[in-house]
Every structure is written in structure tokens, then in C-alpha cells.
Design a protein around this motif. Structure first.
Motif, short mmCIF file in Angstrom:
data_model
loop_
_atom_site.label_atom_id
_atom_site.label_comp_id
_atom_site.label_asym_id
_atom_site.label_seq_id
_atom_site.Cartn_x
_atom_site.Cartn_y
_atom_site.Cartn_z
N VAL A 259 0.84 -1.20 0.00
CA VAL A 259 0.00 0.00 0.00
C VAL A 259 0.87 1.25 0.00
O VAL A 259 0.63 2.19 -0.75
N ARG A 260 1.90 1.26 0.82
CA ARG A 260 2.83 2.41 0.88
C ARG A 260 3.46 2.65 -0.50
O ARG A 260 3.57 3.79 -0.95
N GLY A 261 3.86 1.59 -1.16
CA GLY A 261 4.46 1.70 -2.49
C GLY A 261 3.49 2.27 -3.51
O GLY A 261 3.86 3.10 -4.34
N GLN A 262 2.24 1.81 -3.45
CA GLN A 262 1.23 2.32 -4.38
C GLN A 262 0.94 3.80 -4.12
O GLN A 262 0.77 4.57 -5.06
N LEU A 263 0.90 4.20 -2.86
CA LEU A 263 0.66 5.61 -2.54
C LEU A 263 1.80 6.48 -3.02
O LEU A 263 1.60 7.63 -3.41
N ALA A 264 3.01 5.95 -3.02
CA ALA A 264 4.18 6.72 -3.45
C ALA A 264 4.25 6.87 -4.96
O ALA A 264 5.06 7.66 -5.46
N THR A 265 3.41 6.17 -5.73
CA THR A 265 3.46 6.26 -7.19
C THR A 265 2.76 7.49 -7.75
O THR A 265 2.81 7.72 -8.95
N ARG A 266 2.11 8.27 -6.90
CA ARG A 266 1.40 9.46 -7.40
C ARG A 266 2.33 10.40 -8.12
O ARG A 266 2.01 10.91 -9.18
N SER A 267 3.47 10.67 -7.53
CA SER A 267 4.51 11.49 -8.16
C SER A 267 5.82 11.15 -7.47
O SER A 267 5.82 10.64 -6.36
N PRO A 268 6.94 11.46 -8.10
CA PRO A 268 8.24 11.08 -7.51
C PRO A 268 8.47 11.62 -6.10
O PRO A 268 9.11 10.98 -5.29
N SER A 269 7.93 12.79 -5.79
CA SER A 269 8.18 13.38 -4.47
C SER A 269 6.97 13.29 -3.54
O SER A 269 6.95 13.92 -2.49
N SER A 270 5.96 12.50 -3.89
CA SER A 270 4.74 12.47 -3.10
C SER A 270 4.93 11.90 -1.71
O SER A 270 4.13 12.18 -0.82
N ALA A 271 5.97 11.12 -1.49
CA ALA A 271 6.20 10.57 -0.15
C ALA A 271 6.73 11.62 0.81
O ALA A 271 6.67 11.44 2.02
N LYS A 272 7.23 12.75 0.28
CA LYS A 272 7.85 13.76 1.13
C LYS A 272 7.19 15.12 1.10
O LYS A 272 7.34 15.91 2.01
#
Length: 125
Positions: free
Chosen positions: A45-58
Motif C-alpha cells: 500500500v505504501r508503495g502504491q501511494l508513493a506512485t502518485r509522483s516522484p516526491s509524493s512521499a515527502k
């Protein structure tokens, strides 16, 4: 959007209410609760959420934490609810708030659930 935190400190108001809420059980959800703590599922799930854009995790606005999103996804499919039903039931039920770990936090709008579930994709869901 940044990915939400997995845990947070409870407010003083919720401590007393949380003690009472912990006594309420749902026989259908109880066995599933431990399964959803699986680190591989959370990482998916974390990986899929991070696919929105390259910097979406931060960067950006905070979104639903991966563990909460996974639990909402499971609850929606187990109960066969629409996104609007999920939003309404989460707002009104201590049992579902406890299961999804929203506790005293506000619950997302049905449109947020719709967008994030679409982001997860059919494989993850």
C-alpha cells in the motif's frame, strides 16, 4: 501529498472513550485485524501511494496512512459498502473507527477514498 503517519498520540478526551470502545467487539473483523498488520501488505500500500509522483512521499498534503487505507479497503469490501457508506459508517461507529484506527481523528470524505482506492489499483484491492 505526503503519506500519513502510522501512529499518533491520543488526545486526553479519547483516552476514557477509547477504554470503553476497546470493550466493543465485532466477531467478523476481529480475526482480520491481526492479518492487516502484515508488513508486506503495508509496504504494498505504501508503495502504491508513493506512485502518485516522484516526491509524493515527502511533499504535499498528508493523506491517509497506509495501515488506515488498507483497513478501510478491507472494511468496504467485507461489508460490500459504497464509498459514501464507508464514510458514513466510519463517522458513526466506534467499532469501525477502532478497526480502521481513525479513533478520534476526522474521517476522510468519500471522494478521498475513491481516489486512493483507484490509486491502489485492482491488484492491490
Amino acid at each position: 501529498m505526503t503519506i500519513g503517519a502510522l501512529s499518533r498520540q491520543s488526545t486526553l478526551f479519547y483516552v476514557a472513550l477509547g477504554l470503553q470502545a476497546s470493550l466493543i467487539k465485532d466477531d467478523l473483523l476481529e480475526p482480520i485485524d491481526a492479518l492487516l498488520d502484515d508488513e508486506e501488505l503495508l509496504e504494498l500500500v505504501r508503495g502504491q501511494l508513493a506512485t502518485r509522483s516522484p516526491s509524493s512521499a515527502k511533499k504535499g498534503r498528508r493523506t491517509i496512512a497506509p495501515d488506515r487505507l488498507l483497513r478501510c479497503c478491507a472494511l468496504k469490501h467485507i461489508k460490500e459498502w459504497s464509498f459514501r457508506d464507508l464514510e458514513r459508517e466510519l463517522r458513526g461507529s466506534l467499532v469501525y473507527r477502532k478497526f480502521t484506527r481513525f479513533h478520534e481523528d476526522s474521517t476522510p470524505d468519500h471522494s478521498v477514498f475513491s481516489k486512493l482506492f483507484k490509486l491502489l489499483g485492482p491488484e492491490a484491492v
